[in-house]
Enzyme design. Structure first.
Site, short mmCIF file in Angstrom:
data_model
loop_
_atom_site.label_atom_id
_atom_site.label_comp_id
_atom_site.label_asym_id
_atom_site.label_seq_id
_atom_site.Cartn_x
_atom_site.Cartn_y
_atom_site.Cartn_z
CD GLU A 1 -1.62 2.17 1.97
OE1 GLU A 1 -1.19 3.10 1.08
OE2 GLU A 1 -1.85 2.19 3.24
CB CYS B 1 -1.55 7.18 2.61
SG CYS B 1 -2.55 5.99 3.69
#
Length: 485
Positions: free
Chosen positions: A254, A287
């Site tokens: 990720e 993020c």
């Protein structure tokens, strides 16, 4: 055992290998973002510690895998209960170590770790094998734990993200070697104490601390590792993916984002503007944040007026103070990186609408919430992840242009859409290229849903059965009809 007091809590600065604390010949300095002062000298692992941790995980793997989903769930539920009982201690240490807002850690972030362990334990127990008949045989798909797994986590929300990754690995029957980020390792050290108290067998859960290029590299290239999961930058993921490929080890990553936040004229403008100003939370070190504000041209002025009003309400300050809404950046190196993006944008002719400066009057690692109107969509400030309190603002004429702008970067982790039209929500939600798209909301997570990115935002999916399948070897068992014992 080497322990230090952090925010009134005793924390070990050593590794956790095979159920015991272990030191190293060298250390690294952990610094608090609150005042940029040292918190602790932390054991700095390398090849030796990687070998010891993998060996411990290998030794523990057969019995842990054979324990079965119900047996593992019992231990994991005990750990979840201990996390809930220690929220205050964990929150205090993580706030000192990473400077996330203390009230957020207490209210939701730390307890999410307990939810992670309970959710994956229960999902593993509830798994139903796929069964069917074909070609005169009875068929079943069986999950088998894959083996020792390396989990490498980032410095933002380190406790929650470590539990998010280790919980499915443990539930699937894997043993784990966790490498926390060197900028915020201490809450993961507290997790080790709770793992021991919960009764995990030695070697099932291991933590090794150190610098990514040293201990991280040693772990990811180790031949005894059977799964690797990483959250961090695309640049680091290239190195990890290369190491994983050499040993034919499945890898998930990720890898950050540059999420669009699209606002259409038919949206609740006040709600959209408030949410946009909220992207400065945690100093923009999220993020999933919608860092590219894309607003329909006909409501540009109205939106900006509301956005500035809500941004003016932010309070930069000590994350332990309930009045604070924007915390400091994690490290001096990161502050310099964020500032560099803004200065290059300024030199490029991009317009700095607000902010664009350090706030040393507040503390050594603070940066003002910043809004940039780029000269063009090709500007670096639009195309690269800043990971700080920096947003860009662009407008669009219609739905087609909105989706084109949303999809114009190499990233694809998340997107946010504000609209009053259910039909547009469906069209644009499908059209935005991202692993997750929220409509008229943000950061609402269902732990059973797939999570991950497209483009350079990641590879693979976490969440629910997707994570459990990743940590498993799937076997098809075919038995000829009529076979008897």
């Amino acid at each position: 055992m080497t322990r230090v007091e952090v925010a009134g809590v005793e924390v070990s600065t050593e590794h956790f290998i095979g159920g015991e604390r272990a030191g190293s010949d060298t250390t690294f300095t952990d610094i608090s973002p609150i005042d940029a002062e040292p918190v602790a000298e932390v054991a700095r692992g390398g090849e030796r510690e990687a070998d010891l941790a993998v060996a411990a995980a290998q030794e523990a793997f057969p019995a842990w895998g054979a324990l079965g989903t119900a047996g593992r769930a019992e231990v994991m539920h005990r750990l979840a209960d201990l996390i809930d009982a220690n929220v205050e201690r964990l929150a205090a240490v993580e706030c000192a170590d990473m400077a996330m807002l203390l009230r957020s850690l207490r209210a939701r972030v730390i307890s999410r770790g307990a939810r992670n362990f309970r959710a994956y334990a229960d999902l593993a127990v509830a798994y139903e094998e796929r069964v069917w008949e074909s070609n005169g045989t009875r068929n079943r798909v069986v999950r088998r734990p894959s083996g020792p797994a390396v989990v490498i986590t980032p410095w933002n929300a380190p406790f929650m993200l470590s539990t998010w990754k280790t919980a499915p690995a443990l539930a699937a029957g894997c043993t784990v070697i966790l490498k926390p980020a060197e900028w915020s390792p201490l809450s993961c050290s507290l997790l080790c104490d709770l793992v021991a108290e919960a009764g995990f067998p030695p070697g099932v859960f291991n933590v090794v601390q150190g610098i990514g290029e040293e201990i991280g590299a040693a772990l990811t290239r180790h031949e005894g590792v059977r799964r690797i999961s990483f959250t961090g930058s695309p640049e680091t993921a290239v190195h990890i993916g290369t190491a994983a490929a050499r040993n034919i080890v499945p890898f998930t990553g990720e890898l950050g984002g540059k999420g669009p936040l699209l606002v259409f004229a038919d949206a609740d403008l006040e709600g959209a503007a408030r949410k946009a100003a909220g992207q400065y939370d945690d100093a923009g070190q999220v993020c999933l944040a919608g860092t590219r504000l894309l607003v329909e041209r006909s409501v540009e002025d109205a939106f900006l007026e509301l956005f500035h009003r809500f941004t003016d309400e932010h309070v930069l300050g000590d994350p332990r103070d309930d009045a604070t809404t924007v915390s400091p950046l994690i490290h001096a190196d990161h502050l310099e990186r964020v500032e560099g993006f803004v200065e290059r944008a300024r030199a490029n002719g991009d317009e700095i609408v607000r902010g664009g400066r350090r706030r040393e009057d507040v503390g050594p690692l603070f940066y003002d919430p910043t809004l940039v109107i780029p000269r063009s969509n090709d500007s670096e400030i639009v195309q690269r992840e800043v990971f700080g309190p920096v947003l860009t603002f662009q407008t669009f004429a219609d739905e087609q242009e909105a989706v084109a702008l949303a999809n114009s970067t190499r990233y694809g982790l998340s997107g946010i859409v504000y609209t009053g039209s259910e039909e547009r929500a469906e069209r644009v939600g499908r059209g935005v290229r991202a692993g997750t798209v929220w409509v008229n909301t943000f950061l609402v997570r269902d732990l059973t849903a797939p999570f991950g990115g497209v483009g350079i935002s990641g590879i693979g999916r976490e969440g629910g059965d997707y994570a459990l399948d990743f940590y498993s070897d799937l076997k098809t068992l075919q038995i000829l009809d009529g076979t008897t014992a």
